[in-house]
Motif scaffolding. Structure first.
Motif, PDB file in Angstrom:
ATOM      1  N   UNK A   1      15.833   5.468   2.935  1.00  0.00           N
ATOM      2  CA  UNK A   1      16.532   4.572   1.989  1.00  0.00           C
ATOM      3  C   UNK A   1      15.817   3.328   1.827  1.00  0.00           C
ATOM      4  N   UNK A   2      15.119   3.090   0.482  1.00  0.00           N
ATOM      5  CA  UNK A   2      14.554   2.109   0.448  1.00  0.00           C
ATOM      6  C   UNK A   2      15.352   0.931  -0.165  1.00  0.00           C
ATOM      7  N   UNK A   3      15.471  -0.248   0.582  1.00  0.00           N
ATOM      8  CA  UNK A   3      16.433  -1.038   0.293  1.00  0.00           C
ATOM      9  C   UNK A   3      15.863  -2.175  -0.434  1.00  0.00           C
ATOM     10  N   UNK A   4      14.525  -2.535  -0.645  1.00  0.00           N
ATOM     11  CA  UNK A   4      13.677  -3.304  -1.484  1.00  0.00           C
ATOM     12  C   UNK A   4      12.781  -2.797  -2.048  1.00  0.00           C
ATOM     13  N   UNK A   5      12.863  -2.838  -3.389  1.00  0.00           N
ATOM     14  CA  UNK A   5      11.643  -2.223  -4.213  1.00  0.00           C
ATOM     15  C   UNK A   5      10.782  -3.261  -4.705  1.00  0.00           C
ATOM     16  N   UNK A   6       9.624  -3.203  -4.658  1.00  0.00           N
ATOM     17  CA  UNK A   6       8.572  -4.163  -4.939  1.00  0.00           C
ATOM     18  C   UNK A   6       7.254  -3.459  -5.979  1.00  0.00           C
ATOM     19  N   UNK A   7       7.257  -4.311  -6.978  1.00  0.00           N
ATOM     20  CA  UNK A   7       6.184  -3.814  -7.965  1.00  0.00           C
ATOM     21  C   UNK A   7       5.387  -5.239  -8.417  1.00  0.00           C
ATOM     22  N   UNK A   8       4.074  -5.074  -8.952  1.00  0.00           N
ATOM     23  CA  UNK A   8       3.748  -3.938  -9.171  1.00  0.00           C
ATOM     24  C   UNK A   8       2.790  -3.552  -7.541  1.00  0.00           C
ATOM     25  N   UNK A   9       2.044  -2.395  -7.563  1.00  0.00           N
ATOM     26  CA  UNK A   9       1.346  -2.009  -6.477  1.00  0.00           C
ATOM     27  C   UNK A   9       0.406  -3.094  -6.216  1.00  0.00           C
ATOM     28  N   UNK A  10      -0.440  -3.198  -7.213  1.00  0.00           N
ATOM     29  CA  UNK A  10      -1.522  -3.856  -7.292  1.00  0.00           C
ATOM     30  C   UNK A  10      -1.727  -4.926  -8.640  1.00  0.00           C
ATOM     31  N   UNK A  11      -2.484  -5.883  -8.448  1.00  0.00           N
ATOM     32  CA  UNK A  11      -2.439  -6.756  -9.360  1.00  0.00           C
ATOM     33  C   UNK A  11      -3.941  -7.469  -9.404  1.00  0.00           C
ATOM     34  N   UNK A  12      -4.449  -7.561 -10.812  1.00  0.00           N
ATOM     35  CA  UNK A  12      -5.731  -8.433 -11.068  1.00  0.00           C
ATOM     36  C   UNK A  12      -5.397  -9.585 -11.626  1.00  0.00           C
ATOM     37  N   UNK A  13      -5.671 -10.569 -11.588  1.00  0.00           N
ATOM     38  CA  UNK A  13      -5.434 -11.862 -12.214  1.00  0.00           C
ATOM     39  C   UNK A  13      -6.834 -12.550 -12.212  1.00  0.00           C
ATOM     40  N   UNK A  14      -7.068 -13.429 -13.419  1.00  0.00           N
ATOM     41  CA  UNK A  14      -8.202 -14.235 -13.641  1.00  0.00           C
ATOM     42  C   UNK A  14      -7.905 -15.507 -12.722  1.00  0.00           C
ATOM     43  N   UNK A  15      -8.831 -16.073 -12.513  1.00  0.00           N
ATOM     44  CA  UNK A  15      -8.714 -17.529 -11.845  1.00  0.00           C
ATOM     45  C   UNK A  15      -8.089 -18.559 -12.703  1.00  0.00           C
ATOM     46  N   UNK A  16      -7.023 -19.024 -12.143  1.00  0.00           N
ATOM     47  CA  UNK A  16      -6.187 -20.133 -13.105  1.00  0.00           C
ATOM     48  C   UNK A  16      -5.185 -19.488 -13.767  1.00  0.00           C
ATOM     49  N   UNK A  17      -5.142 -18.154 -13.491  1.00  0.00           N
ATOM     50  CA  UNK A  17      -3.709 -17.628 -14.214  1.00  0.00           C
ATOM     51  C   UNK A  17      -2.808 -17.476 -13.372  1.00  0.00           C
ATOM     52  N   UNK A  18      -1.727 -16.958 -13.694  1.00  0.00           N
ATOM     53  CA  UNK A  18      -0.254 -16.908 -13.013  1.00  0.00           C
ATOM     54  C   UNK A  18      -0.294 -15.487 -12.685  1.00  0.00           C
ATOM     55  N   UNK A  19       0.167 -15.057 -11.292  1.00  0.00           N
ATOM     56  CA  UNK A  19       0.278 -14.009 -10.830  1.00  0.00           C
ATOM     57  C   UNK A  19       1.908 -14.188 -10.537  1.00  0.00           C
ATOM     58  N   UNK A  20       2.223 -12.739 -11.037  1.00  0.00           N
ATOM     59  CA  UNK A  20       4.114 -12.511 -10.679  1.00  0.00           C
ATOM     60  C   UNK A  20       4.174 -11.167 -10.066  1.00  0.00           C
ATOM     61  N   UNK A  21       4.827 -11.382  -9.081  1.00  0.00           N
ATOM     62  CA  UNK A  21       5.381  -9.953  -8.277  1.00  0.00           C
ATOM     63  C   UNK A  21       6.719  -9.816  -8.186  1.00  0.00           C
ATOM     64  N   UNK A  22       7.377  -8.799  -8.319  1.00  0.00           N
ATOM     65  CA  UNK A  22       8.765  -8.803  -8.602  1.00  0.00           C
ATOM     66  C   UNK A  22       9.257  -7.698  -7.292  1.00  0.00           C
TER      67      UNK A  22
END
Lengths: 111, 113
Positions: A1-22
């Protein structure tokens, strides 16, 4: 039973941008929500953490946003830098019990 | 030492052999965890010790895996009759009794050939 679900699995962001992980959790008894950062070949290290009595916590370029009613929390990395390229894990725990981790997000910040 | 210490840092073993991985937690920390991380994967919980309480073994993948913690400090994770799918990084972590922050070691890289 997975109690914490995370997304995305991978993320590419340009320098200076905002990275968002949920992340989303199921156990309403959880009361501690940290984020860990892991560089290749190293163990994860605590980055920032929040408790449910606040909706947001900011430390430098890193911010946790917390939505108790939706049982969701997210990590925002402002002005993302190549040095932020790492794997990020969200986690949750109840009291001082064991931490339950999400599956991780591999972030790549392109120069 | 100041941090969680793990040994060996790297171990190559033949299929079918037993291996022991050691963890020396931060002094005074009562909680100790073992996690497994396969290449590019997340953190798989294995076992959790908290003080003198019975350990939470719910994450151990098979009866080939066992762990003990002597004197409330050093822990040893033992894998018997190793299989190739046991190849992974085994991470140990510790935390103080009244704290949530867990501190990880750098892991023991196990390769089963």
């Amino acid at each position: 039973q997975q109690q914490v679900k995370q997304s995305p699995q991978s993320l590419i962001v340009q320098k200076g941008g905002i990275s968002i992980i949920n992340c989303a959790y199921e156990n309403t008894a959880f009361d501690y929500f940290p984020w860990y950062q892991q560089f290749p070949g190293k163990g994860p290290a605590l980055l920032i953490a929040i408790r449910p009595d606040v909706s947001e916590k900011k430390e430098g370029r890193f911010t946790i946003s917390f939505n108790k009613s939706a049982k969701q929390f997210s990590l925002h990395i402002m002005d993302s830098q190549p040095g932020d390229s790492a794997t990020y894990f969200c986690a949750a725990s109840e009291g001082f019990q064991k931490l339950v981790f999400g599956t991780g997000t591999r972030l790549l910040v392109s120069p | 030492g100041a941090g969680v210490s793990q040994s060996p840092s790297n171990k190559v073993t033949e299929k079918g052999k037993d291996v022991e991985l050691r963890c020396d937690p931060i002094s005074g920390h009562t909680a100790l965890y073992w996690y497994r991380q396969s290449l590019g994967q997340g953190l798989e919980f294995l076992i959790y010790f908290q003080g003198n309480s019975a350990p939470d073994k719910s994450g151990l993948p098979s009866d080939r895996f066992s762990a003990e913690r002597t004197g409330g400090s050093v822990s040893t994770l033992t894998i018997q009759r190793t299989q190739q799918e046991d190849s992974a990084v085994y991470l140990c972590a510790s935390s103080p009794r009244n704290g949530n922050t867990i501190y990880f070691g750098e892991g023991s890289w196990l390769t089963v050939v």
